[in-house]
Design an enzyme around this catalytic site. Structure first.
Site, PDB file in Angstrom:
ATOM      1  N   ASP A 113      23.508  55.027  32.223  1.00  0.00           N
ATOM      2  CA  ASP A 113      22.685  53.960  31.637  1.00  0.00           C
ATOM      3  C   ASP A 113      21.229  54.397  31.742  1.00  0.00           C
ATOM      4  O   ASP A 113      20.698  54.554  32.849  1.00  0.00           O
ATOM      5  CB  ASP A 113      22.930  52.672  32.443  1.00  0.00           C
ATOM      6  CG  ASP A 113      22.075  51.516  31.985  1.00  0.00           C
ATOM      7  OD1 ASP A 113      22.361  50.374  32.401  1.00  0.00           O
ATOM      8  OD2 ASP A 113      21.117  51.744  31.215  1.00  0.00           O
ATOM      9  N   ILE A 114      20.589  54.605  30.630  1.00  0.00           N
ATOM     10  CA  ILE A 114      19.208  55.152  30.608  1.00  0.00           C
ATOM     11  C   ILE A 114      18.225  54.225  31.316  1.00  0.00           C
ATOM     12  O   ILE A 114      17.204  54.682  31.833  1.00  0.00           O
ATOM     13  CB  ILE A 114      18.763  55.443  29.158  1.00  0.00           C
ATOM     14  CG1 ILE A 114      17.615  56.462  29.131  1.00  0.00           C
ATOM     15  CG2 ILE A 114      18.393  54.164  28.401  1.00  0.00           C
ATOM     16  CD1 ILE A 114      17.350  57.059  27.768  1.00  0.00           C
ATOM     17  N   ASN A 137      13.819  49.815  16.462  1.00  0.00           N
ATOM     18  CA  ASN A 137      13.743  49.625  15.001  1.00  0.00           C
ATOM     19  C   ASN A 137      12.266  49.550  14.638  1.00  0.00           C
ATOM     20  O   ASN A 137      11.405  49.525  15.521  1.00  0.00           O
ATOM     21  CB  ASN A 137      14.509  48.351  14.563  1.00  0.00           C
ATOM     22  CG  ASN A 137      13.977  47.113  15.243  1.00  0.00           C
ATOM     23  OD1 ASN A 137      12.800  46.806  15.145  1.00  0.00           O
ATOM     24  ND2 ASN A 137      14.832  46.438  15.979  1.00  0.00           N
ATOM     25  N   GLY A 169      21.976  47.060  21.406  1.00  0.00           N
ATOM     26  CA  GLY A 169      22.167  48.433  21.913  1.00  0.00           C
ATOM     27  C   GLY A 169      21.213  48.818  23.033  1.00  0.00           C
ATOM     28  O   GLY A 169      20.874  48.012  23.894  1.00  0.00           O
ATOM     29  N   ASP A 204      18.132  49.454  22.832  1.00  0.00           N
ATOM     30  CA  ASP A 204      16.861  48.720  22.676  1.00  0.00           C
ATOM     31  C   ASP A 204      16.932  47.422  23.498  1.00  0.00           C
ATOM     32  O   ASP A 204      16.033  47.108  24.293  1.00  0.00           O
ATOM     33  CB  ASP A 204      16.677  48.415  21.189  1.00  0.00           C
ATOM     34  CG  ASP A 204      15.275  47.937  20.828  1.00  0.00           C
ATOM     35  OD1 ASP A 204      15.052  47.617  19.646  1.00  0.00           O
ATOM     36  OD2 ASP A 204      14.416  47.895  21.716  1.00  0.00           O
ATOM     37  N   THR A 242      22.903  56.989  16.586  1.00  0.00           N
ATOM     38  CA  THR A 242      24.374  57.162  16.467  1.00  0.00           C
ATOM     39  C   THR A 242      25.139  55.888  16.813  1.00  0.00           C
ATOM     40  O   THR A 242      26.373  55.914  16.880  1.00  0.00           O
ATOM     41  CB  THR A 242      24.860  58.294  17.397  1.00  0.00           C
ATOM     42  OG1 THR A 242      24.642  57.898  18.756  1.00  0.00           O
ATOM     43  CG2 THR A 242      24.161  59.602  17.104  1.00  0.00           C
ATOM     44  N   GLY A 243      24.459  54.787  17.041  1.00  0.00           N
ATOM     45  CA  GLY A 243      25.159  53.516  17.304  1.00  0.00           C
ATOM     46  C   GLY A 243      25.105  52.658  16.054  1.00  0.00           C
ATOM     47  O   GLY A 243      25.697  52.991  15.018  1.00  0.00           O
TER      48      GLY A 243
HETATM   49  N1  APR Z   1      21.850  53.694  28.094  1.00  0.00           N
HETATM   50  C1  APR Z   1      22.045  54.796  27.318  1.00  0.00           C
HETATM   51  N2  APR Z   1      22.543  54.758  26.068  1.00  0.00           N
HETATM   52  C2  APR Z   1      22.875  53.534  25.581  1.00  0.00           C
HETATM   53  C3  APR Z   1      22.702  52.335  26.315  1.00  0.00           C
HETATM   54  C4  APR Z   1      22.167  52.453  27.624  1.00  0.00           C
HETATM   55  N3  APR Z   1      21.951  51.384  28.406  1.00  0.00           N
HETATM   56  N4  APR Z   1      23.128  51.289  25.540  1.00  0.00           N
HETATM   57  C5  APR Z   1      23.570  51.825  24.377  1.00  0.00           C
HETATM   58  N5  APR Z   1      23.426  53.167  24.398  1.00  0.00           N
HETATM   59  C6  APR Z   1      23.798  54.161  23.385  1.00  0.00           C
HETATM   60  C7  APR Z   1      24.822  53.746  22.364  1.00  0.00           C
HETATM   61  O1  APR Z   1      26.135  53.772  22.930  1.00  0.00           O
HETATM   62  C8  APR Z   1      24.615  54.837  21.329  1.00  0.00           C
HETATM   63  O2  APR Z   1      25.301  56.011  21.725  1.00  0.00           O
HETATM   64  O3  APR Z   1      22.663  54.455  22.603  1.00  0.00           O
HETATM   65  C9  APR Z   1      23.102  55.102  21.422  1.00  0.00           C
HETATM   66  C10 APR Z   1      22.291  54.536  20.247  1.00  0.00           C
HETATM   67  O4  APR Z   1      22.885  53.319  19.809  1.00  0.00           O
HETATM   68  P1  APR Z   1      21.988  52.032  19.404  1.00  0.00           P
HETATM   69  O5  APR Z   1      21.416  51.444  20.633  1.00  0.00           O
HETATM   70  O6  APR Z   1      22.841  51.173  18.543  1.00  0.00           O
HETATM   71  O7  APR Z   1      20.778  52.635  18.569  1.00  0.00           O
HETATM   72  P2  APR Z   1      20.694  53.137  17.047  1.00  0.00           P
HETATM   73  O8  APR Z   1      21.998  53.602  16.522  1.00  0.00           O
HETATM   74  O9  APR Z   1      19.527  54.075  17.037  1.00  0.00           O
HETATM   75  O10 APR Z   1      20.321  51.802  16.253  1.00  0.00           O
HETATM   76  C11 APR Z   1      19.064  51.234  16.475  1.00  0.00           C
HETATM   77  O11 APR Z   1      19.979  49.093  16.964  1.00  0.00           O
HETATM   78  O12 APR Z   1      19.660  47.948  18.881  1.00  0.00           O
HETATM   79  C12 APR Z   1      19.228  48.066  17.610  1.00  0.00           C
HETATM   80  O13 APR Z   1      16.937  47.396  17.695  1.00  0.00           O
HETATM   81  C13 APR Z   1      17.790  48.507  17.530  1.00  0.00           C
HETATM   82  O14 APR Z   1      17.678  48.072  15.201  1.00  0.00           O
HETATM   83  C14 APR Z   1      17.771  49.106  16.161  1.00  0.00           C
HETATM   84  C15 APR Z   1      19.124  49.788  16.052  1.00  0.00           C
END
Ligand code: APR
Length: 181
Positions: free
Chosen positions: A9-10, A23, A31, A33, A117-118
């Protein structure tokens, strides 16, 4: 400059800067963020409000507040639209913009999530290669940053980054891959 992958967990990582896959509003979301804003507390959003957003591929830096990291570097990665809308270049720009800000702020250790990638659905095999290639290129002139942690939230994601590091790591000087064309 060393590049490592870790599973975790980052928001728990104690380092100079963690990167937020944000975003363009910079006003939070789901996610990673959402996790970063929850862990940092309300002052993070207060500071973000003053930044008036951020373009895709660019990056802006704030304090980390209640996070163990000193800074948060926010970057909106590209939303995957099939691969013909400059997504590869924009993802590379996100990694590069974050590294430039980390250098400018004298960060020695920087942690990245798997940007785009999420929710943004960027295919992991391409995204992981672009991330490692961009970071390898940057390492040629990195001065402050001596370690980059690629933080995967699940084992499946970590496998992609391990594979990208194993293949690209040995060919550090390799020319751009097709993915970036
Ligand atoms: N620590 C590390 N990695 C994480 C964590 C965490 N606590 N939570 C989620 N992730 C991973 C996800 O599993 C994925 O592999 O971060 C990666 C990116 O996923 P997203 O958070 O969905 O980000 P992204 O695909 O860049 O989409 C960004 O999603 O949350 C919204 O506001 C954000 O609109 C923006 C969009």
């Amino acid at each position: 400059m060393e590049i490592k992958t870790i599973l975790g967990d980052i928001t728990k990582i104690e380092c100079d800067a963690i990167v937020n896959a944000a975003n363009t509003s910079l006003l939070g979301g789901g996610g990673v963020d959402g996790a970063i804003h929850r862990a940092a507390g309300p002052q993070l959003l207060e500071e973000c409000r003053k930044l008036h957003g951020c373009d895709t591929g660019q990056a802006k830096i704030t304090k980390g507040y209640r996070l163990p990291a000193k800074y948060v570097i926010h970057t909106p990665g590209p939303i995957w639209q099939g691969g013909n809308h400059g997504e590869a270049q924009l993802l590379a720009d996100s990694y590069r913009s974050c590294m430039e800000l980390a250098e400018a702020h004298g960060c020695a250790v920087v942690a990245f999530p798997s940007i785009s990638t999420g929710v943004y659905h960027f295919p992991l095999d391409q995204a992981s290669r672009i991330a490692v290639e961009t970071l390898r290129e940057f390492s040629a002139h990195a001065k402050a940053v001596r370690e980059v942690l690629l933080v995967a939230f699940d084992a499946g994601t970590k496998e992609y980054y391990d594979r990208a590091l194993a293949s690209i790591g040995d060919a550090a000087a390799a020319p751009h891959s097709a993915a970036l064309r």
